[in-house]
Design a protein around this motif. Structure first.
Motif, PDB file in Angstrom:
ATOM      1  N   MET A   1       0.841  -1.196   0.000  1.00  0.00           N
ATOM      2  CA  MET A   1       0.000   0.000   0.000  1.00  0.00           C
ATOM      3  C   MET A   1       0.878   1.249   0.000  1.00  0.00           C
ATOM      4  O   MET A   1       1.919   1.281   0.652  1.00  0.00           O
ATOM      5  CB  MET A   1      -0.914   0.010   1.235  1.00  0.00           C
ATOM      6  N   ILE A   2       0.464   2.265  -0.743  1.00  0.00           N
ATOM      7  CA  ILE A   2       1.199   3.525  -0.780  1.00  0.00           C
ATOM      8  C   ILE A   2       0.921   4.282   0.510  1.00  0.00           C
ATOM      9  O   ILE A   2      -0.219   4.618   0.813  1.00  0.00           O
ATOM     10  CB  ILE A   2       0.762   4.364  -1.996  1.00  0.00           C
ATOM     11  N   GLY A   3       1.977   4.561   1.274  1.00  0.00           N
ATOM     12  CA  GLY A   3       1.805   5.224   2.559  1.00  0.00           C
ATOM     13  C   GLY A   3       2.300   6.651   2.617  1.00  0.00           C
ATOM     14  O   GLY A   3       1.850   7.439   3.454  1.00  0.00           O
ATOM     15  N   ARG A   4       3.231   6.999   1.706  1.00  0.00           N
ATOM     16  CA  ARG A   4       3.787   8.350   1.716  1.00  0.00           C
ATOM     17  C   ARG A   4       4.359   8.672   0.348  1.00  0.00           C
ATOM     18  O   ARG A   4       4.885   7.789  -0.332  1.00  0.00           O
ATOM     19  CB  ARG A   4       4.882   8.477   2.774  1.00  0.00           C
ATOM     20  N   LEU A   5       4.242   9.926  -0.051  1.00  0.00           N
ATOM     21  CA  LEU A   5       4.803  10.386  -1.313  1.00  0.00           C
ATOM     22  C   LEU A   5       5.698  11.596  -1.071  1.00  0.00           C
ATOM     23  O   LEU A   5       5.338  12.491  -0.304  1.00  0.00           O
ATOM     24  CB  LEU A   5       3.699  10.784  -2.300  1.00  0.00           C
ATOM     25  N   ARG A   6       6.835  11.608  -1.739  1.00  0.00           N
ATOM     26  CA  ARG A   6       7.698  12.787  -1.747  1.00  0.00           C
ATOM     27  C   ARG A   6       7.960  13.148  -3.211  1.00  0.00           C
ATOM     28  O   ARG A   6       8.394  12.313  -3.993  1.00  0.00           O
ATOM     29  CB  ARG A   6       9.036  12.502  -1.055  1.00  0.00           C
ATOM     30  N   GLY A   7       7.654  14.368  -3.556  1.00  0.00           N
ATOM     31  CA  GLY A   7       7.849  14.770  -4.937  1.00  0.00           C
ATOM     32  C   GLY A   7       7.566  16.241  -5.128  1.00  0.00           C
ATOM     33  O   GLY A   7       7.421  16.998  -4.163  1.00  0.00           O
ATOM     34  N   ARG A   8       7.471  16.646  -6.385  1.00  0.00           N
ATOM     35  CA  ARG A   8       7.274  18.053  -6.730  1.00  0.00           C
ATOM     36  C   ARG A   8       5.796  18.321  -6.981  1.00  0.00           C
ATOM     37  O   ARG A   8       5.143  17.596  -7.734  1.00  0.00           O
ATOM     38  CB  ARG A   8       8.097  18.405  -7.971  1.00  0.00           C
ATOM     39  N   LEU A   9       5.278  19.341  -6.333  1.00  0.00           N
ATOM     40  CA  LEU A   9       3.885  19.727  -6.523  1.00  0.00           C
ATOM     41  C   LEU A   9       3.743  20.412  -7.874  1.00  0.00           C
ATOM     42  O   LEU A   9       4.307  21.487  -8.099  1.00  0.00           O
ATOM     43  CB  LEU A   9       3.450  20.675  -5.401  1.00  0.00           C
ATOM     44  N   ILE A  10       2.992  19.790  -8.787  1.00  0.00           N
ATOM     45  CA  ILE A  10       2.858  20.373 -10.123  1.00  0.00           C
ATOM     46  C   ILE A  10       1.447  20.856 -10.408  1.00  0.00           C
ATOM     47  O   ILE A  10       1.231  21.563 -11.399  1.00  0.00           O
ATOM     48  CB  ILE A  10       3.304  19.374 -11.219  1.00  0.00           C
ATOM     49  N   LEU A  11       0.487  20.500  -9.582  1.00  0.00           N
ATOM     50  CA  LEU A  11      -0.882  20.967  -9.787  1.00  0.00           C
ATOM     51  C   LEU A  11      -1.598  21.045  -8.445  1.00  0.00           C
ATOM     52  O   LEU A  11      -1.529  20.119  -7.644  1.00  0.00           O
ATOM     53  CB  LEU A  11      -1.648  20.022 -10.718  1.00  0.00           C
ATOM     54  N   ARG A  12      -2.265  22.167  -8.233  1.00  0.00           N
ATOM     55  CA  ARG A  12      -3.090  22.316  -7.022  1.00  0.00           C
ATOM     56  C   ARG A  12      -4.393  22.993  -7.432  1.00  0.00           C
ATOM     57  O   ARG A  12      -4.443  24.173  -7.712  1.00  0.00           O
ATOM     58  CB  ARG A  12      -2.382  23.153  -5.960  1.00  0.00           C
ATOM     59  N   GLN A  13      -5.456  22.206  -7.503  1.00  0.00           N
ATOM     60  CA  GLN A  13      -6.794  22.688  -7.781  1.00  0.00           C
ATOM     61  C   GLN A  13      -7.715  22.030  -6.765  1.00  0.00           C
ATOM     62  O   GLN A  13      -8.328  21.010  -7.040  1.00  0.00           O
ATOM     63  CB  GLN A  13      -7.231  22.341  -9.209  1.00  0.00           C
ATOM     64  N   PRO A  14      -7.751  22.592  -5.527  1.00  0.00           N
ATOM     65  CA  PRO A  14      -8.471  21.946  -4.430  1.00  0.00           C
ATOM     66  C   PRO A  14      -9.853  21.435  -4.864  1.00  0.00           C
ATOM     67  O   PRO A  14     -10.575  22.154  -5.547  1.00  0.00           O
ATOM     68  CB  PRO A  14      -8.607  23.066  -3.388  1.00  0.00           C
ATOM     69  N   PRO A  15     -10.154  20.169  -4.524  1.00  0.00           N
ATOM     70  CA  PRO A  15      -9.390  19.283  -3.633  1.00  0.00           C
ATOM     71  C   PRO A  15      -8.380  18.383  -4.350  1.00  0.00           C
ATOM     72  O   PRO A  15      -7.872  17.445  -3.744  1.00  0.00           O
ATOM     73  CB  PRO A  15     -10.504  18.425  -3.006  1.00  0.00           C
ATOM     74  N   LEU A  16      -8.067  18.660  -5.611  1.00  0.00           N
ATOM     75  CA  LEU A  16      -7.146  17.808  -6.363  1.00  0.00           C
ATOM     76  C   LEU A  16      -5.708  18.319  -6.285  1.00  0.00           C
ATOM     77  O   LEU A  16      -5.459  19.521  -6.353  1.00  0.00           O
ATOM     78  CB  LEU A  16      -7.578  17.729  -7.827  1.00  0.00           C
ATOM     79  N   LEU A  17      -4.782  17.376  -6.158  1.00  0.00           N
ATOM     80  CA  LEU A  17      -3.349  17.657  -6.185  1.00  0.00           C
ATOM     81  C   LEU A  17      -2.692  16.686  -7.149  1.00  0.00           C
ATOM     82  O   LEU A  17      -3.165  15.566  -7.337  1.00  0.00           O
ATOM     83  CB  LEU A  17      -2.713  17.474  -4.798  1.00  0.00           C
ATOM     84  N   MET A  18      -1.558  17.113  -7.727  1.00  0.00           N
ATOM     85  CA  MET A  18      -0.760  16.202  -8.532  1.00  0.00           C
ATOM     86  C   MET A  18       0.702  16.350  -8.115  1.00  0.00           C
ATOM     87  O   MET A  18       1.232  17.459  -8.077  1.00  0.00           O
ATOM     88  CB  MET A  18      -0.917  16.481 -10.034  1.00  0.00           C
ATOM     89  N   ILE A  19       1.314  15.219  -7.781  1.00  0.00           N
ATOM     90  CA  ILE A  19       2.692  15.183  -7.309  1.00  0.00           C
ATOM     91  C   ILE A  19       3.536  14.400  -8.295  1.00  0.00           C
ATOM     92  O   ILE A  19       3.243  13.242  -8.600  1.00  0.00           O
ATOM     93  CB  ILE A  19       2.793  14.515  -5.917  1.00  0.00           C
ATOM     94  N   GLU A  20       4.585  15.029  -8.820  1.00  0.00           N
ATOM     95  CA  GLU A  20       5.491  14.368  -9.766  1.00  0.00           C
ATOM     96  C   GLU A  20       6.658  13.767  -9.000  1.00  0.00           C
ATOM     97  O   GLU A  20       7.366  14.457  -8.276  1.00  0.00           O
ATOM     98  CB  GLU A  20       6.005  15.362 -10.796  1.00  0.00           C
ATOM     99  N   LEU A  21       6.864  12.465  -9.186  1.00  0.00           N
ATOM    100  CA  LEU A  21       7.923  11.759  -8.466  1.00  0.00           C
ATOM    101  C   LEU A  21       9.208  11.652  -9.273  1.00  0.00           C
ATOM    102  O   LEU A  21      10.239  11.280  -8.735  1.00  0.00           O
ATOM    103  CB  LEU A  21       7.446  10.350  -8.081  1.00  0.00           C
ATOM    104  N   GLY A  22       9.166  11.962 -10.527  1.00  0.00           N
ATOM    105  CA  GLY A  22      10.342  11.829 -11.377  1.00  0.00           C
ATOM    106  C   GLY A  22      10.093  10.844 -12.501  1.00  0.00           C
ATOM    107  O   GLY A  22       9.164  10.028 -12.451  1.00  0.00           O
ATOM    108  N   ASN A  23      10.924  10.911 -13.558  1.00  0.00           N
ATOM    109  CA  ASN A  23      10.807  10.017 -14.706  1.00  0.00           C
ATOM    110  C   ASN A  23       9.431  10.112 -15.369  1.00  0.00           C
ATOM    111  O   ASN A  23       8.934   9.136 -15.937  1.00  0.00           O
ATOM    112  CB  ASN A  23      11.090   8.562 -14.307  1.00  0.00           C
ATOM    113  N   GLY A  24       8.799  11.283 -15.241  1.00  0.00           N
ATOM    114  CA  GLY A  24       7.506  11.476 -15.867  1.00  0.00           C
ATOM    115  C   GLY A  24       6.339  10.879 -15.119  1.00  0.00           C
ATOM    116  O   GLY A  24       5.194  10.966 -15.569  1.00  0.00           O
TER     117      GLY A  24
END
Length: 204
Positions: A1-24
């Motif tokens: 199960m995915i428990g934690r994400l670390r990455g770059r915030l590329i989209l914030r449109q509450p309540p939606l978020l998108m986090i880029e982890l690398g390699n696209g």
């Protein structure tokens, strides 16, 4: 199960978020408005704790700024009649500490001011969760995570704030009234959302 994400915030449109982890590779998450407002500006690195909900028709990943918020979310969705969407409404409308105080005081009146929370649901929350309050790992650290600097303002922060409140469950007319009551030049949508929610919940 995915428990934690670390990455770059590329989209914030509450309540939606998108986090880029690398390699696209990027993950789309749903988060409370409190978590969305607490994040830094788009492009910054963020760390979110996550909860993966698997349904027959979808897999939805939820993101949280603190372990306390995720713990509360997981306890909320165990309450009869409280699904993930309503749990996000609660987390969007008040801090983890404020919710804990409502449980301890049996404060149904404050809970029913949240959209979608009627008296019966509020009473059920108090009854079913009061005994679990000590296990929720609640703490004041959530409030301390609110940003000192404002995120980059979107083209129309008032409209974005209204849209976020509608997505949370408020009626469009109510969302417009709430945002216009606290609107000020130069405020980003995240700050307008915080102020609108705080003003609504502070009314007796």
């Amino acid at each position: 199960m995915i428990g934690r994400l670390r990455g770059r915030l590329i989209l914030r449109q509450p309540p939606l978020l998108m986090i880029e982890l690398g390699n696209g590779l990027a993950y789309e998450l749903e988060a409370s408005l409190s978590t969305c407002c607490a994040l830094p500006e788009t492009g910054a690195e963020v760390v979110l704790y996550t909860h993966l909900a698997v349904r027959e028709d979808a897999q939805v990943l939820y993101g949280f700024g603190t372990l306390a918020e995720r713990t509360l979310f997981r306890n909320l969705i165990r309450v009869t009649g409280i699904g993930a969407k309503l749990a996000l409404v609660i987390l969007s409308g008040m801090s983890v500490d404020a919710f804990a105080r409502c449980l301890e005081a049996g404060d149904v009146a404050t809970l029913i001011r949240l959209p979608g929370i009627g008296r019966k649901t509020a009473e059920r929350l108090v009854v079913e969760m009061r005994d679990r309050i000590q296990s929720l790992e609640l703490g004041a650290e959530f409030a301390s995570r609110l940003p000192a600097r404002a995120p980059d303002a979107p083209p129309d922060p008032v409209q974005d704030a209204e849209a976020a409140l509608v997505a949370l469950g408020y009626k469009p007319a109510d969302a417009t009234r709430m945002v216009r009551a606290v609107a000020a030049d130069g405020l980003p949508s995240e700050e307008l959302i915080r102020r609108a929610l705080a003003a609504t919940l502070s009314r007796g």
